[in-house]
Design an enzyme around this catalytic site. Structure first.
Site, PDB file in Angstrom:
ATOM      1  N   LEU A  84       0.813  -1.219   0.000  1.00 28.24           N
ATOM      2  CA  LEU A  84       0.000   0.000   0.000  1.00 28.24           C
ATOM      3  C   LEU A  84       0.841   1.261   0.000  1.00 28.24           C
ATOM      4  CD1 LEU A  84      -2.664  -0.981   2.683  1.00 28.24           C
ATOM      5  CD2 LEU A  84      -2.965  -0.981   0.222  1.00 28.24           C
ATOM      6  N   GLY A  85       2.025   1.136   0.520  1.00 32.63           N
ATOM      7  CA  GLY A  85       2.839   2.346   0.591  1.00 32.63           C
ATOM      8  C   GLY A  85       4.238   2.031   1.046  1.00 32.63           C
ATOM      9  N   GLU A  86       5.112   3.000   0.861  1.00 33.94           N
ATOM     10  CA  GLU A  86       6.502   2.769   1.212  1.00 33.94           C
ATOM     11  C   GLU A  86       7.111   4.080   1.681  1.00 33.94           C
ATOM     12  OE1 GLU A  86      10.456   0.775  -0.775  1.00 33.94           O
ATOM     13  OE2 GLU A  86       8.890   1.567  -2.068  1.00 33.94           O
ATOM     14  N   VAL A 133       4.050  -0.331   4.076  1.00 32.32           N
ATOM     15  CA  VAL A 133       2.722  -0.703   4.535  1.00 32.32           C
ATOM     16  C   VAL A 133       2.154  -1.719   3.569  1.00 32.32           C
ATOM     17  CG1 VAL A 133       0.423   0.108   5.085  1.00 32.32           C
ATOM     18  CG2 VAL A 133       2.373   1.576   5.506  1.00 32.32           C
ATOM     19  N   GLN A 149      10.776   5.877   3.945  1.00 33.68           N
ATOM     20  CA  GLN A 149      12.192   5.733   4.217  1.00 33.68           C
ATOM     21  C   GLN A 149      12.472   4.632   5.233  1.00 33.68           C
ATOM     22  OE1 GLN A 149      13.830   9.486   5.267  1.00 33.68           O
ATOM     23  NE2 GLN A 149      15.865   8.650   5.613  1.00 33.68           N
ATOM     24  N   ASP A 163      -3.818  17.289  14.146  1.00 30.75           N
ATOM     25  CA  ASP A 163      -3.849  17.295  12.694  1.00 30.75           C
ATOM     26  C   ASP A 163      -5.156  16.698  12.187  1.00 30.75           C
ATOM     27  OD1 ASP A 163      -3.097  17.681  10.111  1.00 30.75           O
ATOM     28  OD2 ASP A 163      -1.549  16.136  10.064  1.00 30.75           O
TER      29      ASP A 163
END
Ligand code: NAG
Ligand code: NAG
Ligand code: NAG
Ligand code: NAG
Ligand code: NAG
Length: 860
Positions: free
Chosen positions: A570-572, A578, A574, A714
């Site tokens: 799903l994601g990467e 995921v 540093q 946030d």
């Protein structure tokens, strides 16, 4: 380009522009320095106690945030509810103005479990007469700790002035307590020990309203007159122009002032005697007076002051000053009375009535050339308070011309410098500030940046002239000794902040470089962010891991890694990746209640989960933060908060397993939808009812967070995830994604701030509270009802947004609000506007918001 040293510029400006009055009195908003329990400036011998349980729990171990000895001070026997004789006493060696106290129990690396659920404070200026502190409503007991490790900070309203302070643990049943404490404040430079004055009186307005002008926080003896105490004249709060209004809430009219009526005093004057801690060389006295002459209140017309050293007689030659009063300016103001360098330890002043009433809210003394470090302007006094020149001529026009000339000169000077150095300076300072925020050591306040933007954008614009006599110091990093006390909370792995969480670290986001485009729907997709939450974590990784593994604080279980079946990346970032994974038998590892409501899966069907993984070679900080995040998330259990299901932390790589929300984040989700109204819509539609339902869920999740005193910092649609049937869960506790990098204000690629969602006090003062979350909720609500078609304030540049923030701060009706979205009924827009009220106390709570949104809507 010649680089002017930036500190010079910083110094130059406030020195020239800040009127002396602002530096001469104590400012409770700034006077919040830790006085040295945790830092060790207070030596062991100045800390004493009524008793001690053992040598290793002696008074000297009662230092906040310190684990020395057996981890805290503990009295010899349990504290009984009706016999309060145990106390921890601190001798500060000199009078201090104390605005805040912090307490903590005994944790001792997990061995301790004692804390004080409540406490009282006694204080003394001379070591013999002890006074019980009470708040503005007369309550003595303060809420203490609920666990042995969290620091709980309490504002003292009113602040106290003392040399000796005692913490007295209070319990409702017989109980072992231990205590670690810190005091926050500053040296009491006035040196005033007490004032004696006639008791304040009551004024009945023509309408029948009674204005109570008594000194309600006076800590001395009351009678016909007040003796031996200090009170409202030294609490650092100046009254408003209209004496019927007050700064404090839920108090009676006239609260800020002490006032007297002419007829009630002999001789046409009020006599006040001031006693000081020692013989001092006095330069001035400043008296903050009301001048509402329309209601018969005026500044005194004359004052005579007599001086006395030690126990001697009053010296016969008085200092006498006469005021020339005008009937033009009805504002309350400081009147400066020169005291001509007379040496004394006591002063007696007679203030002569100029009208039927005289009202004072503050009296301060300047002696021995001592000045307060009031570098950050308090929000209560944004503009230069009117001051008088020492001749006491009330001459507004002259003062104005003088200020005008000065300002003009400064304006030109600064404008030239600023134009040359604009970009370099601003960027460098912000960068520096952000780095310091990362170090958990600095208070950063972007005060009144509108001025700077003004130079930058429209220097020739008209109205700028009058407002430029406010302060210029945009960024004022305080020295490390003066860190905001609540920043200490950040040093603990637990989140529970006090009421006022002003820490900044959670917001400082590193540049998400290296994240691939289009990070898909996952809560914590951006692992890169983890490096952002560095800072003074005092716990080492192994200790925390042991904590986690022992399951003491964390209610999530270790999950056997081999049961995870990889589906999709799903994601990467540093520091890790995921993954979307499939897993069977998840419910064995999660709470029963949750397995039922959340995962919606019967035991034989595999479920999808998101797995966030930390690379084995990630640095220690990243590991620490990963574990910290696990700890925070594991404590959040609410249907509208993304849920941590399990972890794999027994070996590398560390993983956290969270719910997977198939519809991605709310921002993307709404962007894909159209409002239901056009019948021939091509995209999927969403109705007003659905939008309201989603907003209600966000409010519900935030209600839960606020009940834990957890400040999200946030909140935005990009950080809310959408599941089946419009269910919403709040996620992303301090992270950003490159997809939305435009939502963050970037400071040379280092720190990014979601300024379009931030309250004015978060931007200008670095203050993050539930009330600033409420502000962000208002913006989130606005996004929801615009279906995320545009960014908030999309027509404004980042600089203009900050400029607008300055207008919110000044509150002169020049601030720009987000407009009412087409889909949004008046009642919801009114709710948004209430979230953006200037005063945090005027904003609704999440309970209120939730109740309002939850009610059946009558306006669809
Ligand atoms: C605190 O002050 C009150 C009022 O002066 C006094 O009665 C009480 O004994 C004091 N308690 C301690 C523990 O000093
Ligand atoms: C001052 O006046 C208010 C209003 O009547 C009253 O509640 C309060 O007790 C008074 N304070 C003192 C210290 O007398
Ligand atoms: C008081 O201070 C002023 C200025 O600092 C100094 O000139 C004067 O001599 C001092 N007075 C005494 C009596 O020390
Ligand atoms: C105040 O009262 C005195 C008498 O006590 C009177 O002489 C004086 O004129 C009064 N002053 C004002 C300004 O009302
Ligand atoms: C003001 O700051 C200076 C140096 O930063 C320090 O020495 C002094 O003690 C401070 N004064 C107060 C009242 O905190």
């Amino acid at each position: 380009m010649p680089a002017l040293p930036t500190p010079l510029l910083l110094l130059l400006v406030p020195l020239l522009c800040v009127p002396r009055a602002a530096r001469a009195q104590v400012n409770p908003a700034v006077c919040r320095y830790p006085l040295g329990m945790s830092g060790g400036h207070i030596p062991d011998e100045d800390i004493s106690a009524s008793s001690q349980w053992s040598e290793s729990t002696a008074a000297k171990y009662g230092r906040l945030d310190s684990e020395d000895g057996d981890g805290a001070w503990c009295p010899e026997i349990p504290v009984e509810p009706d016999d309060l004789k145990e106390f921890l006493q601190i001798d500060l060696r000199a009078l201090h103005f104390i605005t805040l106290v912090g307490t903590q129990g005994r944790h001792a690396g997990g061995h301790g479990n004692e804390f004080a659920p409540m406490y009282k404070i006694n204080y003394s200026r001379d070591g013999t007469r002890w006074i019980s502190w009470r708040n503005r409503h007369g309550k003595q007991v303060l809420d203490g700790n609920t666990n042995p490790y969290d620091i709980v900070l309490k504002d003292l309203e009113p602040p106290l002035i003392a040399r000796f302070v005692r913490f007295i643990p209070v319990t409702d049943h017989s109980m072992n307590v231990c205590l670690r404490v810190e005091l926050y404040g500053c040296v009491w430079l006035d040196g005033l020990v007490s004032y004696n004055a006639p008791a304040g009186q009551q004024l009945v307005l023509p309408g029948g309203t009674v204005i109570y002008l008594n000194d309600s926080v006076y800590d001395g003896a009351f009678g016909y007159s007040m003796t031996e105490g200090l009170g409202q004249l030294t609490d650092g709060v100046s009254g408003l122009d209209d004496f019927t209004q007050t700064h404090e809430y839920h108090v009676w009219p006239g609260y800020d002032y002490v006032g007297w009526r002419n007829e009630s005093t002999a001789g046409g004057y009020v006599e006040i005697t001031f006693e000081f801690d020692r013989i001092r060389n006095f330069t001035t006295m400043k008296v903050h007076c009301n001048n509402m002459f329309a209601k018969g209140v005026k500044i005194f017309k004359e004052v005579q002051c007599y001086f006395r050293s030690d126990a001697g007689e009053w010296e016969p030659n008085a200092v006498s000053s006469v005021l020339v009063l005008d009937d033009v300016n009805p504002s309350a103001r400081f009147v400066t009375v020169p005291l001509l360098h007379r040496m004394a330890s006591a002063i007696k002043c007679q203030y002569y009535f100029a009208d039927t009433w005289m009202m004072f809210s503050e009296i301060t003394f300047q002696s021995d050339a001592a000045m307060y470090n009031n570098s950050v302007p308090p929000p209560e006094m944004p503009m230069a308070p009117t001051t008088y020149d020492p001749t006491l001529k009330v001459d507004d026009s002259n003062t104005r011309i003088l200020i005008g000339c000065l300002v003009a000169i400064i304006f030109i000077l600064v404008a030239i410098i600023v134009i040359i150095l604009w970009r370099q300076f601003w960027q460098k300072m912000l960068e520096k500030a952000s780095r310091r925020m990362l170090d958990d050591e600095m208070t950063v306040s972007l005060s009144l940046p509108s001025e700077s933007s003004m130079f930058n954008h429209n220097r020739s614009s008209s109205s700028s002239e009058q407002e430029s006599n406010s302060t210029y110091d945009r960024i004022f990093p305080l020295g490390p000794d003066y860190q905001e006390p609540s920043r200490l909370i950040r040093k603990l792995p637990e989140f529970t902040p006090g009421e006022e969480d002003t820490g900044c670290s959670g917001l400082v986001k590193p540049s998400p470089a290296g994240v691939p485009e289009g990070v898909p729907h996952y809560a914590e997709a951006d692992i890169v962010n983890l490096q952002g939450v560095t800072g003074g974590n005092t716990y080492s990784v192994p200790a925390l891991t042991m904590d986690l593994l022992s399951g003491k604080d964390v209610a999530v279980e270790e999950f056997p890694r081999k049961l995870l079946t990889f589906k999709e990346k799903l994601g990467e970032g540093q520091f890790g990746e995921v993954h979307l994974c499939e897993v069977e038998g998840m419910e064995k590892f999660t709470d029963k209640d949750f397995a039922l409501q959340g995962l919606e899966a019967s035991s034989d069907r595999p479920v999808l989960v998101a797995v966030k993984m930390l690379r084995a070679d990630a640095n220690k900080n990243a590991r620490n933060d990963f574990l910290k995040e696990i700890k925070i998330m594991s404590r959040l259990k609410d249907p509208n908060i993304i849920r941590l299901l399990a972890v794999c932390i027994a070996d590398d790589p560390l993983c956290m397993i969270t719910e997977y929300m198939e519809n991605g984040d709310l921002n993307q989700f709404l962007s894909r939808h159209e409002a239901q109204s056009p019948p021939d819509a091509h995209a999927p539609t969403v109705s007003y009812r659905d939008l309201r339902f989603m907003a209600t869920q966000i409010a519900s999740g935030m209600k839960y967070l606020s009940s834990l005193n957890f400040v999200h910092r946030d909140l935005a649609t990009r950080n809310c995830l959408v599941g089946k049937r419009y269910t919403i869960k709040i996620a992303d506790f301090g992270m950003s994604r490159n997809l939305y990098s435009g939502d963050y204000y970037r400071i040379q690629g280092r720190a990014v701030l979601p300024i379009r969602w931030m309250s004015w006090e978060s931007i200008l003062l670095g203050k993050f509270t539930t009330a600033s979350d409420v502000w962000a909720f208002g913006v989130t609500l606005w996004e929801t009802f615009t279906l995320c078609r545009e960014q908030p304030y999309s027509q404004l540049s980042d600089e203009q947004v900050i400029e607008n923030t300055g207008e919110f701060f000044r509150d002169q009706g020049r601030q720009t609000y987000l407009p009412q979205p087409a889909l949004c009924p008046d009642s919801i827009y009114k709710l948004m506007l209430s979230c953006w009220r200037r005063d945090t106390k005027d904003r609704p709570s999440f309970q209120d918001i939730h109740r309002l949104l939850h009610e059946p809507a009558g306006d669809e």
